[in-house]
Design an enzyme around this catalytic site. Structure first.
Site, short mmCIF file in Angstrom:
data_model
loop_
_atom_site.label_atom_id
_atom_site.label_comp_id
_atom_site.label_asym_id
_atom_site.label_seq_id
_atom_site.Cartn_x
_atom_site.Cartn_y
_atom_site.Cartn_z
N ASP A 159 53.80 -43.96 -31.50
CA ASP A 159 52.60 -44.71 -31.87
C ASP A 159 51.96 -44.11 -33.13
O ASP A 159 51.50 -44.82 -34.01
CB ASP A 159 51.60 -44.68 -30.71
CG ASP A 159 52.28 -45.01 -29.39
OD1 ASP A 159 52.63 -46.17 -29.19
OD2 ASP A 159 52.50 -44.09 -28.58
N HIS A 187 49.94 -44.20 -23.72
CA HIS A 187 50.99 -44.90 -24.46
C HIS A 187 51.14 -46.29 -23.82
O HIS A 187 52.04 -46.54 -23.02
CB HIS A 187 52.31 -44.11 -24.39
CG HIS A 187 53.47 -44.88 -24.98
ND1 HIS A 187 53.53 -45.25 -26.30
CD2 HIS A 187 54.60 -45.36 -24.42
CE1 HIS A 187 54.65 -45.92 -26.52
NE2 HIS A 187 55.32 -46.00 -25.39
#
Ligand code: NAD
Ligand code: LMR
Length: 328
Positions: A159, A187
């Protein structure tokens, strides 16, 4: 540099991520010239495919690959490992959220946490990539009471890298000019990629971008939902980029973050920034000699506060769900 091989376990080694990750590890992306010994764990039906992958590793004649062992017994494979990359778990398909995988994948991390607790090296570090990564890391950590909690982390580096790439594309900056990116929280689609503390060429990234609408309505959702966009386009979840981020995260953990920068890692919360203690949540961290520290003293405005709270509330719900499932 030590010439003793580092023993690195990879689970799910015959899977998609494994097919990229093993070759990156063996070719020196993690350790440079230091020899590496790979210990590869799979479920029994995947061992034949894994033998084929090992044939390919052999065929690369990697100079620093000191050995490869494969098997389906976690206690044998994890014996004496210094680093365990827990990738093996079912990926989500179209229309699923990562949290939908909790009951399917959680039990894997109970067993592997227990095995690591029994047989891993005293200096073991454990990085969890398999989804839902934060809560799987929590499960492994809770089932390994003799391993210090700061040895566990879950992958939010993908990410982090996605956020840097989106910001570079928006501003025309080089990815290397972008520092101090932070992913906060889970996440998952609730994660919060934070441009307000990031820098581009030494200047505040939010000021350089100067477009709150883009930050809120394009940047944040693009980063947070990138995994789903890849599943939609590719028909299966990200693999090479996930492997690359897994290497980036482990390398920086073992070798340290550069001066003047930090990385995002999901680590056990000590209550910093109001994140409930004990959750494995993504923070800005610096690393040195295999240890991490949460960057302190960042000002959190109301916008960021709400985003961090939403993601950590989801993590608390996941913790409740795995408690009810008897996994922790
Ligand atoms: P995959 O299905 O191709 O491979 C998974 C492998 O794990 C399979 O070979 C399977 O046999 C193996 N496995 C299953 N149970 C196991 C066990 N108990 N022990 C050892 N191995 C086991 O999946 P993939 O694409 O490689 O993805 C793996 C995981 O990584 C998924 O959960 C996926 O969602 C996750 N992922 C996370 C990130 C992240 O950024 N955190 C990014 C991409 C993918
Ligand atoms: C990703 O972020 O690409 C992975 O976590 C896979 C997924 O399910 O999104």
């Amino acid at each position: 540099m030590s010439s003793t091989p580092l023993k690195v376990a990879v689970t799910g080694a015959a899977g998609q991520i494994g097919y990229s990750l093993l070759f990156r590890l063996a070719s020196g992306s993690l350790l440079g010239d230091r020899p590496i010994e790979l210990r590869l764990l799979e479920i029994t039906p995947a061992l034949k495919a894994l033998e084929g992958v090992v044939m390919e590793l052999d065929d690369c004649a990697f100079p620093n690959l000191a050995g490869v062992e494969i098997g389906d017994d976690a206690e044998k494979i994890f014996d004496g490992v210094n680093l365990a990359l827990l990738v093996g778990a079912r990926p989500r398909g179209p229309g699923m959220e990562r949290g939908d995988l909790l009951s399917a994948n959680g039990a894997i991390f109970t067993a592997q946490g227990k095995a690591l607790n029994k047989v891993a090296a005293d200096d073991v570090r454990i990085g969890v990539t398999g989804n839902p990564a934060n809560t799987n890391a929590l499960i492994a950590m809770t089932n390994a009471p003799d391993i210090p909690q700061n040895r566990f982390s879950a992958l939010t580096r993908l990410d982090h890298n996605r956020a840097i790439s989106q910001l570079a594309a928006k501003t025309g900056a080089a990815v290397t000019d972008i520092k101090k990116m932070t992913i906060w929280g889970n996440h998952s689609a609730t994660q919060y990629p934070d441009v307000f503390h990031a820098e581009i060429g030494g200047k505040n990234a939010a000021e350089v971008v100067n477009d709150q609408d883009w930050v809120e309505n394009t940047f944040i959702p693009t980063v947070a939902k990138r995994g789903a966009a890849i599943i939609e386009a590719r028909g299966s979840s990200s693999a090479a980029s996930a492997a690359s981020a897994t290497v980036d995260a482990a390398r920086d953990w073992l070798h340290g973050t550069p001066e003047g920068d930090w990385v995002s890692m999901a680590v056990v919360s000590d209550g910093s920034y109001g994140v409930p203690e004990g959750l494995i949540s993504s923070f800005p961290v610096t690393t040195k000699d295999g240890d991490w520290e949460i960057v302190q003293g960042l000002e959190i405005d109301d916008f960021s506060r709400a985003k961090i709270d939403a993601s950590t509330a989801e993590l608390a719900d996941e913790r409740n769900a795995v408690t009810e499932l008897g996994l922790i």
